[in-house]
Design an enzyme around this catalytic site. Structure first.
Site, PDB file in Angstrom:
ATOM      1  N   SER A  17       7.900 -68.061  -1.923  1.00  0.00           N
ATOM      2  CA  SER A  17       6.804 -68.998  -1.624  1.00  0.00           C
ATOM      3  C   SER A  17       6.007 -68.554  -0.407  1.00  0.00           C
ATOM      4  O   SER A  17       4.781 -68.733  -0.363  1.00  0.00           O
ATOM      5  CB  SER A  17       7.341 -70.420  -1.453  1.00  0.00           C
ATOM      6  OG  SER A  17       8.155 -70.530  -0.316  1.00  0.00           O
ATOM      7  N   ARG A  73      24.726 -49.397   2.859  1.00  0.00           N
ATOM      8  CA  ARG A  73      23.508 -49.968   3.427  1.00  0.00           C
ATOM      9  C   ARG A  73      22.516 -48.850   3.775  1.00  0.00           C
ATOM     10  O   ARG A  73      21.314 -48.976   3.560  1.00  0.00           O
ATOM     11  CB  ARG A  73      23.890 -50.769   4.682  1.00  0.00           C
ATOM     12  CG  ARG A  73      22.851 -51.726   5.156  1.00  0.00           C
ATOM     13  CD  ARG A  73      23.357 -52.560   6.320  1.00  0.00           C
ATOM     14  NE  ARG A  73      24.331 -53.571   5.936  1.00  0.00           N
ATOM     15  CZ  ARG A  73      24.040 -54.725   5.326  1.00  0.00           C
ATOM     16  NH1 ARG A  73      22.804 -55.009   5.034  1.00  0.00           N
ATOM     17  NH2 ARG A  73      24.975 -55.588   5.019  1.00  0.00           N
ATOM     18  N   LEU A 101      19.111 -55.011   8.227  1.00  0.00           N
ATOM     19  CA  LEU A 101      18.492 -53.682   8.145  1.00  0.00           C
ATOM     20  C   LEU A 101      19.179 -52.698   9.092  1.00  0.00           C
ATOM     21  O   LEU A 101      19.601 -53.070  10.185  1.00  0.00           O
ATOM     22  CB  LEU A 101      17.013 -53.795   8.507  1.00  0.00           C
ATOM     23  CG  LEU A 101      16.220 -54.740   7.603  1.00  0.00           C
ATOM     24  CD1 LEU A 101      14.870 -55.079   8.219  1.00  0.00           C
ATOM     25  CD2 LEU A 101      16.051 -54.134   6.217  1.00  0.00           C
ATOM     26  N   HIS A 117      11.713 -66.513  10.466  1.00  0.00           N
ATOM     27  CA  HIS A 117      13.073 -67.041  10.532  1.00  0.00           C
ATOM     28  C   HIS A 117      12.989 -68.563  10.641  1.00  0.00           C
ATOM     29  O   HIS A 117      12.204 -69.082  11.436  1.00  0.00           O
ATOM     30  CB  HIS A 117      13.801 -66.449  11.751  1.00  0.00           C
ATOM     31  CG  HIS A 117      15.210 -66.934  11.867  1.00  0.00           C
ATOM     32  ND1 HIS A 117      16.216 -66.487  11.039  1.00  0.00           N
ATOM     33  CD2 HIS A 117      15.776 -67.847  12.689  1.00  0.00           C
ATOM     34  CE1 HIS A 117      17.341 -67.108  11.357  1.00  0.00           C
ATOM     35  NE2 HIS A 117      17.105 -67.932  12.356  1.00  0.00           N
ATOM     36  N   ASP A 153      17.226 -61.122  13.958  1.00  0.00           N
ATOM     37  CA  ASP A 153      16.499 -62.323  14.395  1.00  0.00           C
ATOM     38  C   ASP A 153      16.165 -62.305  15.888  1.00  0.00           C
ATOM     39  O   ASP A 153      16.128 -63.352  16.541  1.00  0.00           O
ATOM     40  CB  ASP A 153      17.277 -63.610  14.016  1.00  0.00           C
ATOM     41  CG  ASP A 153      17.487 -63.717  12.515  1.00  0.00           C
ATOM     42  OD1 ASP A 153      16.625 -63.216  11.764  1.00  0.00           O
ATOM     43  OD2 ASP A 153      18.507 -64.272  12.083  1.00  0.00           O
TER      44      ASP A 153
HETATM   45  C1  GRF Z   1      12.304 -69.148   4.256  1.00  0.00           C
HETATM   46  O1  GRF Z   1      12.794 -70.353   4.775  1.00  0.00           O
HETATM   47  C2  GRF Z   1      12.437 -68.059   5.266  1.00  0.00           C
HETATM   48  O2  GRF Z   1      12.213 -68.483   6.579  1.00  0.00           O
HETATM   49  C3  GRF Z   1      13.879 -67.679   5.093  1.00  0.00           C
HETATM   50  O3  GRF Z   1      14.087 -67.719   3.711  1.00  0.00           O
HETATM   51  C4  GRF Z   1      13.166 -68.640   3.113  1.00  0.00           C
HETATM   52  C5  GRF Z   1      12.387 -67.878   2.091  1.00  0.00           C
HETATM   53  O4  GRF Z   1      11.641 -68.695   1.252  1.00  0.00           O
HETATM   54  N1  GRF Z   1      14.175 -66.417   5.710  1.00  0.00           N
HETATM   55  P1  GRF Z   1      10.614 -68.033   0.216  1.00  0.00           P
HETATM   56  O5  GRF Z   1      11.339 -66.960  -0.554  1.00  0.00           O
HETATM   57  O6  GRF Z   1       9.464 -67.488   1.001  1.00  0.00           O
HETATM   58  O7  GRF Z   1      10.210 -69.178  -0.678  1.00  0.00           O
END
Ligand code: GRF
Length: 197
Positions: A17, A73, A101, A117, A153
């Site tokens: 999204s 990885r 990563l 985040h 993060d």
């Molecule tokens: C979001 O809350 C983002 O902050 C977290 O994962 C979610 C991803 O949502 N890291 P989408 O895939 O963008 O809908």
């Protein structure tokens, strides 16, 4: 696809999204004209990520690189780097990309990779941010866009959005409130990054 433009590659793992909101903002705000920038490709590490069909619907080039097919990885990140670098990206955008990563990967995109985040960093790095904010009795929660550095993060904070935590909130209700702000925050932070680039 215009090979002279500043390419943006978006990495996803899930519903996508945030990716869709970034793409819609780029089109609405004509980033191609204003910043000479275009969303070049969406890459998912999960073959069944819902965001892939969303990318299809949006008419975006999209690819899968399944991390489960790699022994380490390092091997996955090396292949992902190759895939991304075909686009010679000006910017790599992590949008719900649920992978830790390797330092080499982060170093390669130093200064040109952003992440969102779902917490007010530096609070609540890692997973389960919404439940942890509720358990800690926080009165506000939110989301952070930051530059990616080797430590998970962390990295310079570019933008934050704050939402209230309300009585009776569950991790799900708080996540939904935060996500609706992410959808505004991430396009804005990228636009500001492009303005400075
Ligand atoms: C979001 O809350 C983002 O902050 C977290 O994962 C979610 C991803 O949502 N890291 P989408 O895939 O963008 O809908």
């Amino acid at each position: 696809m215009d090979s002279h433009k500043k390419n943006i590659v978006i990495l996803i793992s899930g519903s996508g999204s945030n990716m869709a909101c970034i793409v819609q903002a780029a089109r609405r705000e004509q980033w191609h004209k204003r910043f000479d920038a275009q969303i070049a490709c969406v890459i998912s590490n999960r073959p069944n990520a819902e965001g892939l069909s969303l990318a299809d619907k949006l008419g975006l080039a999209n690819q899968v690189l399944d991390h489960q097919l790699f022994a380490s990885r390092q091997a996955f990140d090396a292949e992902l780097m190759q895939l991304i670098d075909r686009w010679q990206p000006a910017l790599v955008v992590l949008a719900g990309f649920m992978r830790i990563l390797t330092p080499d990967f982060v170093e390669h995109y130093a200064g040109r990779m952003l992440n969102i985040h779902p917490s007010l960093l530096p609070a609540f790095t890692g997973l389960h941010t919404h439940q942890r904010a509720i358990d800690a009795g926080c009165k506000v929660a939110g989301a952070t866009v930051h530059q990616v550095v080797a430590e998970l993060d962390h990295g310079p904070i570019l933008a934050q959005a704050v939402v209230p935590v309300v009585a009776g909130d569950t991790a799900q209700s708080l996540a939904a409130r935060v996500l609706s702000q992410e959808h505004l925050l991430y396009p804005k932070a990228i636009r500001e990054w492009l303005e400075r680039a």
